[in-house]
Scaffold this active site. Structure first.
Site, PDB file in Angstrom:
ATOM      1  N   ASP A   1      19.002  75.843  -0.407  1.00  0.00           N
ATOM      2  CA  ASP A   1      18.468  75.745  -1.789  1.00  0.00           C
ATOM      3  C   ASP A   1      19.667  75.265  -2.700  1.00  0.00           C
ATOM      4  O   ASP A   1      20.588  75.919  -2.758  1.00  0.00           O
ATOM      5  CB  ASP A   1      17.919  76.881  -2.163  1.00  0.00           C
ATOM      6  CG  ASP A   1      17.181  76.879  -3.690  1.00  0.00           C
ATOM      7  OD1 ASP A   1      17.212  76.051  -4.244  1.00  0.00           O
ATOM      8  OD2 ASP A   1      16.802  78.037  -4.113  1.00  0.00           O
TER       9      ASP A   1
ATOM     10  N   ALA B   1      26.246  66.157 -35.941  1.00  0.00           N
ATOM     11  CA  ALA B   1      27.141  65.567 -36.893  1.00  0.00           C
ATOM     12  C   ALA B   1      26.782  64.331 -37.099  1.00  0.00           C
ATOM     13  O   ALA B   1      25.749  63.777 -37.756  1.00  0.00           O
ATOM     14  CB  ALA B   1      28.699  65.934 -36.375  1.00  0.00           C
ATOM     15  N   ASN B   2      27.680  63.189 -36.615  1.00  0.00           N
ATOM     16  CA  ASN B   2      27.723  61.809 -37.273  1.00  0.00           C
ATOM     17  C   ASN B   2      26.750  61.043 -35.918  1.00  0.00           C
ATOM     18  O   ASN B   2      26.255  60.116 -36.132  1.00  0.00           O
ATOM     19  CB  ASN B   2      29.077  60.972 -36.744  1.00  0.00           C
ATOM     20  CG  ASN B   2      29.848  61.496 -35.488  1.00  0.00           C
ATOM     21  OD1 ASN B   2      30.004  62.402 -35.212  1.00  0.00           O
ATOM     22  ND2 ASN B   2      30.304  60.396 -34.836  1.00  0.00           N
ATOM     23  N   TYR B   3      26.601  61.566 -34.567  1.00  0.00           N
ATOM     24  CA  TYR B   3      25.799  60.814 -33.484  1.00  0.00           C
ATOM     25  C   TYR B   3      24.419  61.431 -33.541  1.00  0.00           C
ATOM     26  O   TYR B   3      24.092  62.525 -33.651  1.00  0.00           O
ATOM     27  CB  TYR B   3      26.721  61.291 -32.110  1.00  0.00           C
ATOM     28  CG  TYR B   3      27.579  59.884 -31.748  1.00  0.00           C
ATOM     29  CD1 TYR B   3      26.932  58.833 -31.353  1.00  0.00           C
ATOM     30  CD2 TYR B   3      28.985  60.020 -31.559  1.00  0.00           C
ATOM     31  CE1 TYR B   3      27.822  57.572 -31.060  1.00  0.00           C
ATOM     32  CE2 TYR B   3      29.833  58.824 -31.454  1.00  0.00           C
ATOM     33  CZ  TYR B   3      28.945  57.747 -31.066  1.00  0.00           C
ATOM     34  OH  TYR B   3      29.773  56.623 -30.868  1.00  0.00           O
TER      35      TYR B   3
ATOM     36  N   HIS C   1      36.381  56.169 -27.477  1.00  0.00           N
ATOM     37  CA  HIS C   1      36.042  57.607 -26.893  1.00  0.00           C
ATOM     38  C   HIS C   1      35.146  57.086 -25.774  1.00  0.00           C
ATOM     39  O   HIS C   1      34.731  56.037 -25.514  1.00  0.00           O
ATOM     40  CB  HIS C   1      35.441  58.264 -28.010  1.00  0.00           C
ATOM     41  CG  HIS C   1      34.421  57.501 -28.553  1.00  0.00           C
ATOM     42  ND1 HIS C   1      34.463  56.630 -29.558  1.00  0.00           N
ATOM     43  CD2 HIS C   1      32.990  57.899 -28.341  1.00  0.00           C
ATOM     44  CE1 HIS C   1      33.019  56.245 -29.919  1.00  0.00           C
ATOM     45  NE2 HIS C   1      32.265  56.944 -29.202  1.00  0.00           N
TER      46      HIS C   1
ATOM     47  N   PHE D   1      31.837  69.145 -26.909  1.00  0.00           N
ATOM     48  CA  PHE D   1      30.664  69.462 -25.810  1.00  0.00           C
ATOM     49  C   PHE D   1      29.336  69.730 -26.601  1.00  0.00           C
ATOM     50  O   PHE D   1      29.051  70.901 -27.199  1.00  0.00           O
ATOM     51  CB  PHE D   1      31.337  70.808 -25.193  1.00  0.00           C
ATOM     52  CG  PHE D   1      32.338  70.623 -24.518  1.00  0.00           C
ATOM     53  CD1 PHE D   1      32.400  70.412 -23.028  1.00  0.00           C
ATOM     54  CD2 PHE D   1      33.467  70.483 -24.861  1.00  0.00           C
ATOM     55  CE1 PHE D   1      33.280  70.514 -22.152  1.00  0.00           C
ATOM     56  CE2 PHE D   1      34.722  70.288 -24.174  1.00  0.00           C
ATOM     57  CZ  PHE D   1      34.539  70.149 -22.683  1.00  0.00           C
ATOM     58  N   ASP D   2      28.462  68.607 -26.683  1.00  0.00           N
ATOM     59  CA  ASP D   2      27.348  68.911 -27.607  1.00  0.00           C
ATOM     60  C   ASP D   2      26.529  69.872 -27.147  1.00  0.00           C
ATOM     61  O   ASP D   2      25.321  70.256 -28.004  1.00  0.00           O
ATOM     62  CB  ASP D   2      26.585  67.485 -27.989  1.00  0.00           C
ATOM     63  CG  ASP D   2      27.784  66.623 -28.688  1.00  0.00           C
ATOM     64  OD1 ASP D   2      28.591  66.904 -29.249  1.00  0.00           O
ATOM     65  OD2 ASP D   2      27.340  65.302 -28.716  1.00  0.00           O
TER      66      ASP D   2
ATOM     67  N   GLY E   1      27.028  72.552 -25.093  1.00  0.00           N
ATOM     68  CA  GLY E   1      27.722  74.216 -25.007  1.00  0.00           C
ATOM     69  C   GLY E   1      28.397  74.590 -26.047  1.00  0.00           C
ATOM     70  O   GLY E   1      28.328  75.635 -26.402  1.00  0.00           O
TER      71      GLY E   1
ATOM     72  N   HIS F   1      33.129  53.780 -25.011  1.00  0.00           N
ATOM     73  CA  HIS F   1      32.817  53.314 -26.062  1.00  0.00           C
ATOM     74  C   HIS F   1      34.002  52.802 -26.887  1.00  0.00           C
ATOM     75  O   HIS F   1      34.657  53.618 -27.328  1.00  0.00           O
ATOM     76  CB  HIS F   1      32.208  54.299 -26.981  1.00  0.00           C
ATOM     77  CG  HIS F   1      31.256  53.769 -28.120  1.00  0.00           C
ATOM     78  ND1 HIS F   1      30.705  54.237 -29.011  1.00  0.00           N
ATOM     79  CD2 HIS F   1      31.538  52.226 -28.356  1.00  0.00           C
ATOM     80  CE1 HIS F   1      30.257  53.309 -29.949  1.00  0.00           C
ATOM     81  NE2 HIS F   1      30.614  52.124 -29.816  1.00  0.00           N
TER      82      HIS F   1
END
Length: 681
Positions: A608, A400-402, A453, A317-318, A320, A619
């Protein structure tokens, strides 16, 4: 080039939506320390507490039902982690009164993981005797060649709940400085207790269908940095493309307010969502028409397909768990953005309550975007071409990697687009010499597997289309039910669009449907278009939606239920900001948009509302994605749909080669932008 530097610019007043300055971060930390002098804690988060929406609607001038608010109290939200126990406390600090307004203990939660913790874990892992023993068995004697990517633990069966603050470390090595570590993955994963700052277990990744009990380390280098590629190997047939604006830019910036042609908006940066767009409006003649109160990337999840331990815990969860703000890059002029660039800096906090600054965190610039509209009169050859320009507001994050480039585009015809450019490196897994990835990945190099993934991105869109009360209408297109030859479909060509008003939170949960060319409109039923006699609206669509493939009862589905559907609509609630919950780290999904939507049937009809839209990709990595991945572009678009009287870009002037300095690379030809007599405009 002009740079807006929030940390260094001395301003006596802040707009209520401006991020905290460096001085304010220090001041807030000091107030909390003095109020809680007996506690041993670290500052997990010090950030602006955005003012309540009703207050801001008055302050911004959209709510004229009562006297206009002219002053908004400036507050900070502070999240504290008590050392050792890892107990979590929330505090609200008033910068107007220099006081702690509230303080509460929040049980059974873990806040976002910080960069301080990442560095501490990586250092800890290298010193651990168990880790050293694993490396020695693999033939590694120099621990300076070993690296780890500290990841959130997700939910570990041996460490249930959230009383312990946990992480896992994915292990790699390098054969030399700046070598690509993802070319040399290791086969074990340490698990770390952050309260104890101790490696509490080490999990080996066993080879499958192999005669070996443990793989060797693949040592072949797979690099992409210039010193490895070699200048002599670069292409020699590339000529420069130079982007220039000799008369300057067409936008103006005042603090964090941006005015570009008919668009007006404000931006902010925070530790979690990163770049946020506020108070978007469009000038239609003499009228300023409100469109969106707030737009931001609310949450992401990247579930991996391999069911074997520990890969099943790889669902990042990039937003959060790590924070897009905390992971943002300092952008480089001439590389990340081209042309005449305006930069905004960002300010965050470390564990000691000191500010750290990210220069050039947000890039603002203009881009040519091809043809906006064109028509050629075939009778006389008269061609009229107007080129499109877009305003780009962007940031780039590394998790990290991405790496993700995150782009907000505003177009001259009223279109808004959000695009993610995914690049960086694949998360890799080592295989034994005779091992294959099986059903869950692909071999991108000898002994290196890249697992299947998905990437899901959920936007939180807080609309105010011509006013605060809006509805969502779903459109599906169908073939005519009448067969060919029927009097109502004599030639069989009939098809029609069916609108469905999503009236409550149960109805307003929707999957994408390519079979019916499904899209959605956010409409204002109080404002009827004079021609169509239907509500004015804004169309929401995307070609980048994919099914959520993990099981509905899987751990990742329980934690990320927002990814299971493309659309959710909920009533506005200032406590519901993040699709995966405020405390997403080590979560179980009880605080999520799915739970809010299904708690009870609530009206979202001319209210509202908040629209949660999820797009993404599946991917299945390619060998061509290694060692570094070419950009994959995904996103969504919103366009005015029966909102204006006509094409709102009719007043964009045509261009010509005299203005844009175009030249012929081959033989001469007439300009497509010339009037009938052939004279230059």
């Amino acid at each position: 080039m002009k740079t807006a530097t929030a940390a260094t610019t001395k301003r006596p007043h802040f707009h209520p939506l401006d991020q905290l300055s460096g001085d304010e971060v220090v001041h807030v930390a000091q107030i909390v320390r003095e109020a809680k002098a007996g506690m041993n804690f670290v500052f997990n988060t010090i950030t602006l507490k955005e003012p309540p929406k009703p207050v801001m609607m008055s302050f911004l001038g959209w709510d004229a039902s009562k006297p206009r608010v002219t002053h908004v109290e400036r507050e900070a939200l502070v999240i504290i982690l008590e050392k050792v126990t890892m107990k979590v406390y929330e505090s609200v600090v008033s910068l107007d009164t220099n006081s702690v307004k509230s303080w509460k203990y929040v049980p059974d939660v873990q806040p976002i993981l910080t960069m301080d913790e990442m560095f501490e874990v990586e250092e800890l892992v290298l010193k651990d005797e168990g880790v050293r023993a694993e490396c020695a068995e693999l033939g590694i004697t120099d621990m300076s060649s070993v690296f780890s990517d500290p990841w959130a633990i997700a939910r570990h069966v041996n460490y249930p709940g959230r009383s312990k603050r946990m992480m896992q470390a994915l292990m790699y090595m390098r054969t030399c400085e700046d070598d690509n570590q993802y070319a040399h993955p290791l086969d074990f994963v340490p698990v770390i207790d952050l309260g104890l700052m101790k490696v509490v277990s080490i999990e080996r990744i066993k080879p499958r269908n192999s005669k070996f009990t443990r793989p060797t380390i693949p040592l072949q280098q797979h690099n992409f940095l210039p010193e490895f590629v070699g200048e002599e190997n670069y292409r020699k047939d590339i000529k420069p493309i130079i982007v220039q604006q000799p008369q300057g830019v067409s936008f103006t910036v005042k603090g964090t307010e941006i005015d570009w042609q008919k668009w007006n908006m404000r931006i902010s940066m925070n530790y979690r969502e990163g770049l946020v767009i506020h108070n978007v409006s469009y000038r239609d003649g003499a009228q300023i028409r409100p469109l969106f109160y707030r737009i931001a990337l609310s949450e992401m999840v990247v579930p991996y397909a391999d069911p074997n331990t520990p890969h099943h815990r790889k669902h990042a969860f990039d937003v959060g768990e790590y924070g897009l703000g905390l992971c943002t890059n300092a952008l480089t002029l001439g590389c990340d953005c081209l042309g005449s660039i305006y930069y905004f800096d960002a300010v965050f906090n470390d564990h000691n309550g000191k500010p750290f600054h990210v220069p050039n965190a947000v890039c603002l610039h203009e881009e040519d975007h091809g043809v906006l509209f064109k028509h050629t009169d075939y009778r006389n050859g008269r061609a009229h071409t107007v080129r499109s320009r877009r305003l780009v507001i962007s940031q780039i994050v590394t998790v990290a990697n991405y790496d993700y480039g995150l782009y907000y585009y505003f177009y001259q015809d009223g279109t808004f687009e959000y695009e993610v450019k995914a690049t960086g490196e694949l998360n890799t897994h080592v295989m034994a010499e005779d091992e294959t990835p099986g059903d869950y990945g692909v071999t991108v190099a000898p002994q290196i597997s890249a697992q299947y993934h998905q990437h899901f991105f959920t936007m939180r869109i807080d609309p105010m289309i011509d006013g605060p009360n809006n509805s969502v209408v779903q459109y599906d297109t169908y073939r005519s039910p009448f067969p060919t030859g029927h009097e109502r479909n004599m030639y069989g060509n009939a098809f029609y669009a069916k609108p469905t008003v999503l009236k409550d939170t149960f109805e307003a949960q929707s999957h994408a449907n390519f079979d019916t060319a499904r899209f959605w409109k956010i409409v204002n039923e109080d404002h009827i278009h004079p021609y169509t006699k239907s509500p004015v609206g804004w169309k929401l669509m995307s070609h980048h939606v994919t099914p959520f493939f993990p099981g509905d009862d899987s751990v990742v589905a329980e934690r990320a239920p927002f990814a299971k559907k493309a659309l959710w609509v909920t009533p506005y609630d200032e406590d519901q900001m993040f699709a995966g919950g405020f405390y997403c780290n080590q979560s179980d999904g009880r605080d999520s948009v799915e739970k809010w939507a299904n708690r009870e049937r609530q009206s979202v009809h001319q209210k509202d509302i908040v629209v949660w839209f999820t797009f993404g990709i599946t991917h299945l990595p390619r060998v061509e994605d290694f060692p570094v991945m070419p950009v994959e572009m995904i996103g969504f678009m919103m366009k005015p749909a029966n909102f204006f009287i006509a094409n709102p870009a009719l007043d964009v002037p045509p261009t010509n080669e005299a203005a844009n300095k175009s030249v012929h690379a081959n033989a001469s030809a007439t300009s497509c932008c010339s009037p009938p007599n052939g004279n230059k405009l």
